[in-house]
Write an enzyme that holds these catalytic residues in place. Structure first.
Site, short mmCIF file in Angstrom:
data_model
loop_
_atom_site.label_atom_id
_atom_site.label_comp_id
_atom_site.label_asym_id
_atom_site.label_seq_id
_atom_site.Cartn_x
_atom_site.Cartn_y
_atom_site.Cartn_z
N ASP A 16 5.44 -9.11 -2.04
CA ASP A 16 5.91 -10.46 -1.93
C ASP A 16 5.63 -11.36 -3.13
O ASP A 16 5.42 -12.58 -2.79
CB ASP A 16 5.55 -10.85 -0.39
CG ASP A 16 6.03 -10.17 0.59
OD1 ASP A 16 7.05 -9.26 0.28
OD2 ASP A 16 5.43 -10.09 1.54
N LYS A 19 8.52 -10.64 -7.15
CA LYS A 19 9.14 -9.84 -8.11
C LYS A 19 10.72 -9.97 -8.42
O LYS A 19 11.24 -9.85 -9.50
CB LYS A 19 8.84 -8.14 -7.60
CG LYS A 19 7.40 -7.90 -7.58
CD LYS A 19 7.14 -6.75 -6.98
CE LYS A 19 7.60 -6.58 -5.33
NZ LYS A 19 6.64 -7.28 -4.69
N GLY A 43 11.62 -6.64 0.69
CA GLY A 43 12.71 -7.86 0.66
C GLY A 43 12.37 -8.66 -0.42
O GLY A 43 11.30 -9.32 -0.87
N HIS A 44 13.21 -8.46 -1.50
CA HIS A 44 13.19 -9.20 -2.78
C HIS A 44 14.08 -10.47 -2.76
O HIS A 44 15.41 -10.19 -2.67
CB HIS A 44 13.36 -8.35 -3.92
CG HIS A 44 12.47 -7.39 -4.09
ND1 HIS A 44 12.54 -6.30 -4.85
CD2 HIS A 44 11.21 -6.95 -3.45
CE1 HIS A 44 11.34 -5.55 -5.06
NE2 HIS A 44 10.55 -5.95 -3.81
N GLN A 233 6.61 -3.69 -3.36
CA GLN A 233 5.38 -3.75 -2.82
C GLN A 233 4.40 -4.14 -3.74
O GLN A 233 4.70 -4.87 -4.84
CB GLN A 233 4.59 -2.49 -2.10
CG GLN A 233 5.45 -1.98 -1.05
CD GLN A 233 6.79 -1.43 -1.19
OE1 GLN A 233 7.04 -0.36 -1.76
NE2 GLN A 233 7.69 -1.81 -0.31
P1 GDP Z 1 9.08 -10.10 -3.62
O1 GDP Z 1 9.15 -9.02 -2.61
O2 GDP Z 1 7.75 -9.81 -4.69
O3 GDP Z 1 10.49 -10.30 -4.66
O4 GDP Z 1 8.97 -11.62 -3.12
P2 GDP Z 1 9.60 -12.21 -1.88
O5 GDP Z 1 10.85 -12.33 -2.03
O6 GDP Z 1 9.12 -11.21 -0.71
O7 GDP Z 1 8.50 -13.39 -1.44
C1 GDP Z 1 8.57 -14.43 -2.74
C2 GDP Z 1 9.18 -15.54 -1.90
O8 GDP Z 1 8.72 -16.87 -2.61
C3 GDP Z 1 10.63 -15.87 -1.80
O9 GDP Z 1 11.03 -16.58 -0.71
C4 GDP Z 1 10.98 -16.64 -3.07
O10 GDP Z 1 12.01 -17.39 -2.92
C5 GDP Z 1 9.60 -17.49 -3.33
N1 GDP Z 1 9.16 -17.95 -4.59
C6 GDP Z 1 9.26 -17.16 -5.83
N2 GDP Z 1 8.82 -17.89 -6.87
C7 GDP Z 1 8.37 -18.88 -6.34
C8 GDP Z 1 7.69 -20.24 -6.86
O11 GDP Z 1 7.35 -19.94 -8.20
N3 GDP Z 1 7.57 -21.00 -6.02
C9 GDP Z 1 7.87 -21.32 -4.80
N4 GDP Z 1 7.62 -22.41 -4.11
N5 GDP Z 1 8.36 -20.11 -4.40
C10 GDP Z 1 8.65 -18.99 -5.14
P1 IMO Z 2 7.87 -6.16 -1.42
O1 IMO Z 2 8.66 -5.24 -2.44
C1 IMO Z 2 4.71 -6.99 1.55
C2 IMO Z 2 3.21 -3.63 3.77
C3 IMO Z 2 3.55 -3.84 5.45
C4 IMO Z 2 2.45 -2.86 5.88
C5 IMO Z 2 2.21 -1.87 4.76
C6 IMO Z 2 2.81 -0.55 4.91
O2 IMO Z 2 8.94 -7.21 -0.60
O3 IMO Z 2 6.67 -6.70 -1.99
P2 IMO Z 2 5.35 0.33 5.43
O4 IMO Z 2 6.77 -0.30 5.86
O5 IMO Z 2 5.39 0.65 3.81
O6 IMO Z 2 5.02 1.63 6.22
O7 IMO Z 2 4.16 -0.86 5.30
O8 IMO Z 2 2.69 -2.28 3.74
N1 IMO Z 2 4.32 -3.73 3.16
C7 IMO Z 2 4.74 -5.09 2.36
N2 IMO Z 2 3.99 -6.12 2.09
N3 IMO Z 2 5.82 -6.57 0.67
C8 IMO Z 2 6.44 -5.64 0.74
O9 IMO Z 2 7.45 -5.15 -0.18
C9 IMO Z 2 6.08 -4.85 1.44
N4 IMO Z 2 6.32 -3.35 2.07
C10 IMO Z 2 5.29 -2.90 2.57
O10 IMO Z 2 3.50 -5.07 5.91
O11 IMO Z 2 1.08 -3.67 6.05
MG MG Z 3 9.14 -9.07 -0.49
#
Ligand code: GDP
Ligand code: IMO
Ligand code: MG
Length: 433
Positions: A16, A19, A43-44, A233
């Site tokens: 999270d 990416k 979840g991207h 991840q």
């Molecule tokens: P990913 O899994 O690595 O793609 O990241 P996620 O989408 O799960 O979580 C990142 C969260 O931070 C999302 O809600 C994005 O919209 C938000 N986000 C990304 N970059 C920034 C930033 O520079 N500032 C803020 N405030 N939010 C950001």
């Molecule tokens: P993105 O790509 C954050 C965590 C889960 C749990 C562990 C194992 O959005 O960054 P799993 O479902 O793989 O059996 O879970 O890894 N986890 C993540 N945490 N971002 C993710 O993906 C994750 N995918 C799995 O919360 O601790």
């Molecule tokens: Mg994510």
């Protein structure tokens, strides 16, 4: 024509990191965007204008016309979740089948894999991983046990029979664990309901170009096409180098690109290591710099730290430099990308752990995952910045205290920061090169 290299974007914390945002922002520079591991546990989030979109399986380059998105052999696909993703893209006028190729070797997550994930978590009790229960562990287990179903199998005349046999085996395992299949719900549906939708999803997948994507990528490299690999991840959730057993079941590090796309190590170009200016973790497992106080709550609220896949509140804490150094080493990171720096706006002071103490002594290198629960982080405190970073579009426009924070991170990690993200929107990105 010179053979091209594959650049990689991966998270170097616990996932999270943002990416999806950076892959989307960098997509115009590339011809092909390829996911190499993980599945719908990811979840991207991508934001542009008024659109906010969360992708789970589909690469984050899908919003750009003229780009080819690849789901590599290392990825897991749940046909039901994938069908929902396809549908939500169609609603905004994007036809994923026109922009995407899927590896014939990518494995399928069956509905019963999801039940197995639930059963295994339940049996672990207090020691549960905090999995997203999307069936990731059980599906990768079947892959390594050499009994999984792959996307290429959906075209076989006996696919239904192969599916039935796997399901039977899973039900047998579930019965052995005393798991009540009748009472269980997958995304609020009974097994049969979910299964029917899953089969419809398989029908959708048949309309995609299912090919040996490793051959496609090699041809593309020969033709000098620019390729970006998108990780899911983060490095600290890696099956080998993460805080085992509180990890996911795939290789989330740069070497995962080679097995997950079928490319040699010599094909890897730049490695972008993405991290938040602080830390978050969702699920169980050690988190040395975790905050349990009002500051932690402020980070969660200002950063909207709630999971994009499960909606769970993310644990929050200060930046952890020993962990970052370790991840940079494992991945051979060439470029650091700092995310969500704006969340720290207005903090009187910001802290970062520069080392750990264990039994009163400084730890050399990076501790074993079993010791991470006992380490005492040693913090450095720095001046905060009171200005908002969100409007800044050039490095020079950033407040001095924040630039000092960036320089401090570069010094501590011996790596270069080449991008800074100051907001969720595609536009809120600074290139520092
Ligand atoms: P990913 O899994 O690595 O793609 O990241 P996620 O989408 O799960 O979580 C990142 C969260 O931070 C999302 O809600 C994005 O919209 C938000 N986000 C990304 N970059 C920034 C930033 O520079 N500032 C803020 N405030 N939010 C950001
Ligand atoms: P993105 O790509 C954050 C965590 C889960 C749990 C562990 C194992 O959005 O960054 P799993 O479902 O793989 O059996 O879970 O890894 N986890 C993540 N945490 N971002 C993710 O993906 C994750 N995918 C799995 O919360 O601790
Ligand atoms: Mg994510």
């Amino acid at each position: 024509m010179q053979r091209s290299k594959i650049d990689v974007i991966l998270g170097i914390q616990w996932g999270d990191e943002g990416k999806g945002k950076i892959v989307d922002a960098l997509s115009p520079r590339y011809d092909i965007i390829a996911r190499f591991q993980g599945g719908p546990n990811a979840g991207h989030t991508i934001k542009f204008g008024r659109t906010t979109h969360v992708l789970h399986t589909i690469p984050s380059g899908i919003f750009h016309e003229g780009k080819v998105n690849v789901i590599g052999n290392g990825v897991l696909i749940d046909a039901c979740i994938m069908a929902e993703e396809i549908e939500s893209l169609r609603r905004i006028g994007i036809e994923p089948a026109e922009r995407m190729k899927i590896s014939d070797k990518a494995h399928l997550i069956l509905p019963t894999h999801r039940l197995l994930d639930m059963a295994l978590e339940q049996r672990k009790g207090e020691r549960k991983i905090g999995s997203t229960v999307k069936g990731i562990g059980p599906a990768y287990t079947d892959k390594t046990a050499r009994c999984g179903l792959r996307v290429g199998d959906i075209f076989l005349p006996d696919f239904a029979e192969r599916y039935r046999q796997r399901k039977e085996e899973h039900l047998f395992q579930l019965a052995g664990m005393g798991f009540d299949v009748r009472a269980a719900r997958i995304d609020n549906q009974e097994l049969e309901q979910y299964e029917a939708r899953w089969m419809e999803g398989i029908g959708q997948l048949r309309k995609f170009e299912v090919v040996p994507t490793e051959l496609y990528l090699h041809e593309a490299m020969e033709a000098g096409k620019r390729i970006l690999a998108e990780g899911a991840q983060g490095s600290l959730l890696d099956i080998d180098f993460g805080s085992y057993p509180f990890v996911t079941s795939s290789s989330t590090t740069a070497s995962g690109v080679c097995v997950g796309l079928g490319v040699p190590p010599s094909a890897i170009g730049r490695v972008y290591g993405i991290f938040k200016a602080y830390c978050t973790r969702v699920g169980s497992g050690p988190f040395p710099t975790e905050l349990f106080d009002a500051t932690g709550e402020t980070l969660r609220e200002k950063g909207h730290e709630f999971g994009a896949t499960t909606g769970r509140a993310r644990r929050t804490g200060w930046l952890d430099l020993p962990a970052l150094r370790y991840a940079i080493m494992i991945n051979g990171v060439t470029d650091l990308v700092v995310m969500k720096a704006d969340v720290l706006d207005g903090f009187p002071a910001v802290k970062a752990a520069t080392g750990y103490k264990l039994d009163g002594r400084m730890v050399e290198g990076y501790p074993a995952s079993g010791q991470l629960d006992q380490v005492e982080p040693q913090y450095v405190e720095m001046e905060g910045w009171q200005e908002s970073l969100r409007q800044a579009r050039a490095y020079e426009a950033l407040p001095r205290a924040f630039r000092d924070y960036l320089k401090f991170i570069e010094k501590e990690t011996a790596a270069r920061i080449t991008m800074v993200s100051v907001g969720p929107d595609r536009e809120e990105t600074l290139m520092c090169e």
